[in-house]
Design a protein around this motif. Structure first.
Motif, PDB file in Angstrom:
ATOM      1  N   LYS A  61      22.519  36.311  36.801  1.00 25.99           N
ATOM      2  CA  LYS A  61      22.392  36.962  35.484  1.00 25.99           C
ATOM      3  C   LYS A  61      22.564  38.472  35.595  1.00 25.99           C
ATOM      4  O   LYS A  61      23.200  39.104  34.767  1.00 25.99           O
ATOM      5  CB  LYS A  61      21.039  36.630  34.853  1.00 25.99           C
ATOM      6  CG  LYS A  61      20.892  37.170  33.435  1.00 25.99           C
ATOM      7  CD  LYS A  61      19.719  36.557  32.707  1.00 25.99           C
ATOM      8  CE  LYS A  61      18.434  37.220  33.064  1.00 25.99           C
ATOM      9  NZ  LYS A  61      17.307  36.798  32.214  1.00 25.99           N
ATOM     10  N   LYS A  68      28.338  38.481  38.274  1.00 21.11           N
ATOM     11  CA  LYS A  68      27.677  37.891  37.117  1.00 21.11           C
ATOM     12  C   LYS A  68      28.445  36.642  36.704  1.00 21.11           C
ATOM     13  O   LYS A  68      29.667  36.635  36.696  1.00 21.11           O
ATOM     14  CB  LYS A  68      27.631  38.879  35.942  1.00 21.11           C
ATOM     15  CG  LYS A  68      26.624  39.978  36.114  1.00 21.11           C
ATOM     16  CD  LYS A  68      26.560  40.838  34.855  1.00 21.11           C
ATOM     17  CE  LYS A  68      25.520  41.917  35.008  1.00 21.11           C
ATOM     18  NZ  LYS A  68      25.319  42.667  33.757  1.00 21.11           N
ATOM     19  N   ASP A  69      27.689  35.602  36.361  1.00 24.10           N
ATOM     20  CA  ASP A  69      28.318  34.340  35.989  1.00 24.10           C
ATOM     21  C   ASP A  69      27.371  33.599  35.055  1.00 24.10           C
ATOM     22  O   ASP A  69      26.446  32.907  35.504  1.00 24.10           O
ATOM     23  CB  ASP A  69      28.604  33.513  37.243  1.00 24.10           C
ATOM     24  CG  ASP A  69      29.334  32.215  36.964  1.00 24.10           C
ATOM     25  OD1 ASP A  69      29.312  31.727  35.806  1.00 24.10           O
ATOM     26  OD2 ASP A  69      29.918  31.657  37.916  1.00 24.10           O
ATOM     27  N   ILE A  70      27.581  33.736  33.758  1.00 22.19           N
ATOM     28  CA  ILE A  70      26.655  33.180  32.778  1.00 22.19           C
ATOM     29  C   ILE A  70      26.616  31.659  32.809  1.00 22.19           C
ATOM     30  O   ILE A  70      25.558  31.051  32.609  1.00 22.19           O
ATOM     31  CB  ILE A  70      26.932  33.726  31.357  1.00 22.19           C
ATOM     32  CG1 ILE A  70      25.734  33.434  30.430  1.00 22.19           C
ATOM     33  CG2 ILE A  70      28.203  33.175  30.786  1.00 22.19           C
ATOM     34  CD1 ILE A  70      24.462  34.081  30.837  1.00 22.19           C
ATOM     35  N   SER A  71      27.742  31.014  33.120  1.00 19.53           N
ATOM     36  CA  SER A  71      27.711  29.546  33.191  1.00 19.53           C
ATOM     37  C   SER A  71      26.852  29.088  34.375  1.00 19.53           C
ATOM     38  O   SER A  71      26.124  28.086  34.267  1.00 19.53           O
ATOM     39  CB  SER A  71      29.120  28.966  33.269  1.00 19.53           C
ATOM     40  OG  SER A  71      29.771  29.384  34.434  1.00 19.53           O
ATOM     41  N   VAL A  73      24.321  30.825  35.544  1.00 21.02           N
ATOM     42  CA  VAL A  73      22.961  31.153  35.114  1.00 21.02           C
ATOM     43  C   VAL A  73      22.376  29.994  34.316  1.00 21.02           C
ATOM     44  O   VAL A  73      21.274  29.507  34.596  1.00 21.02           O
ATOM     45  CB  VAL A  73      22.946  32.454  34.266  1.00 21.02           C
ATOM     46  CG1 VAL A  73      21.594  32.678  33.610  1.00 21.02           C
ATOM     47  CG2 VAL A  73      23.345  33.651  35.113  1.00 21.02           C
ATOM     48  N   ILE A  74      23.121  29.551  33.318  1.00 22.28           N
ATOM     49  CA  ILE A  74      22.650  28.469  32.451  1.00 22.28           C
ATOM     50  C   ILE A  74      22.425  27.198  33.273  1.00 22.28           C
ATOM     51  O   ILE A  74      21.391  26.535  33.146  1.00 22.28           O
ATOM     52  CB  ILE A  74      23.644  28.227  31.304  1.00 22.28           C
ATOM     53  CG1 ILE A  74      23.643  29.435  30.358  1.00 22.28           C
ATOM     54  CG2 ILE A  74      23.307  26.930  30.549  1.00 22.28           C
ATOM     55  CD1 ILE A  74      24.794  29.456  29.371  1.00 22.28           C
ATOM     56  N   MET A  95      17.079  33.304  25.502  1.00 24.57           N
ATOM     57  CA  MET A  95      18.475  33.743  25.519  1.00 24.57           C
ATOM     58  C   MET A  95      19.223  33.244  24.288  1.00 24.57           C
ATOM     59  O   MET A  95      19.969  33.996  23.655  1.00 24.57           O
ATOM     60  CB  MET A  95      19.164  33.272  26.807  1.00 24.57           C
ATOM     61  CG  MET A  95      18.698  34.012  28.053  1.00 24.57           C
ATOM     62  SD  MET A  95      19.286  33.271  29.611  1.00 24.57           S
ATOM     63  CE  MET A  95      21.042  33.565  29.491  1.00 24.57           C
ATOM     64  N   ASP A 101      22.110  38.371  27.015  1.00 25.93           N
ATOM     65  CA  ASP A 101      22.676  38.170  28.353  1.00 25.93           C
ATOM     66  C   ASP A 101      24.004  37.424  28.348  1.00 25.93           C
ATOM     67  O   ASP A 101      24.281  36.616  29.232  1.00 25.93           O
ATOM     68  CB  ASP A 101      21.668  37.458  29.263  1.00 25.93           C
ATOM     69  CG  ASP A 101      20.402  38.263  29.455  1.00 25.93           C
ATOM     70  OD1 ASP A 101      20.505  39.402  29.922  1.00 25.93           O
ATOM     71  OD2 ASP A 101      19.315  37.758  29.115  1.00 25.93           O
ATOM     72  N   GLY A 102      24.811  37.649  27.328  1.00 25.14           N
ATOM     73  CA  GLY A 102      26.128  37.031  27.268  1.00 25.14           C
ATOM     74  C   GLY A 102      26.142  35.641  26.648  1.00 25.14           C
ATOM     75  O   GLY A 102      27.169  34.973  26.643  1.00 25.14           O
ATOM     76  N   VAL A 103      25.001  35.191  26.157  1.00 20.72           N
ATOM     77  CA  VAL A 103      24.901  33.883  25.509  1.00 20.72           C
ATOM     78  C   VAL A 103      24.903  34.118  24.000  1.00 20.72           C
ATOM     79  O   VAL A 103      24.144  34.947  23.506  1.00 20.72           O
ATOM     80  CB  VAL A 103      23.597  33.170  25.937  1.00 20.72           C
ATOM     81  CG1 VAL A 103      23.371  31.910  25.130  1.00 20.72           C
ATOM     82  CG2 VAL A 103      23.625  32.857  27.420  1.00 20.72           C
TER      83      VAL A 103
END
Length: 126
Positions: A61, A68-71, A73-74, A95, A101-103
């Motif tokens: 995150k 950084k890699d939001i997928s 993270v989720i 989120m 945080d990009g979501v």
């Protein structure tokens, strides 16, 4: 073999996680090193730590030791939640509730994560 390697030889999840925390903060005589922190969290996960899954998600995150890699993270927060670590679902709830945080904001997903969070620990939802 250095002292870190000797500690890891025991394959103890808590020890590996604590080493990750020490590298993250630059504590316990270790220099701050996000890549090594991430590596220690991965070791802790390999040894059975659920909390380390959450901490690894935080690395992704914030881009600490990794891109950084939001997928990712989720996925990691969901994995932590599925394994009973309530903060995984609680963080996803926040989120999605606020679109952070990009979501993208998604109130329905936030409600779903709140439901899952409450299934794990009903006391926090009363």
């Amino acid at each position: 073999m250095g002292w870190v390697d000797k500690l890891l030889a025991a394959r103890d999840d808590r020890t590996a996680e604590n080493l990750g925390d020490a590298y993250m903060k630059g504590d316990e005589g270790l220099s701050k090193n996000y890549t090594k922190a991430k590596d220690m969290y991965e070791k802790a996960i390999e040894f059975g730590s659920i909390e380390a899954i959450y901490k690894l998600a935080d690395c992704y995150k914030e881009g600490l030791g990794v891109n950084k890699d939001i997928s990712k993270v989720i996925s990691l927060y969901e994995e932590a939640g599925r394994k009973g670590y309530v903060n995984g679902y609680a963080t996803l709830e926040i989120m999605y509730e606020f679109g952070s945080d990009g979501v993208p904001q998604d109130k329905e997903k936030a409600k779903e994560y709140k439901r899952k969070k409450c299934e794990i620990n009903p006391q926090i939802c009363q």
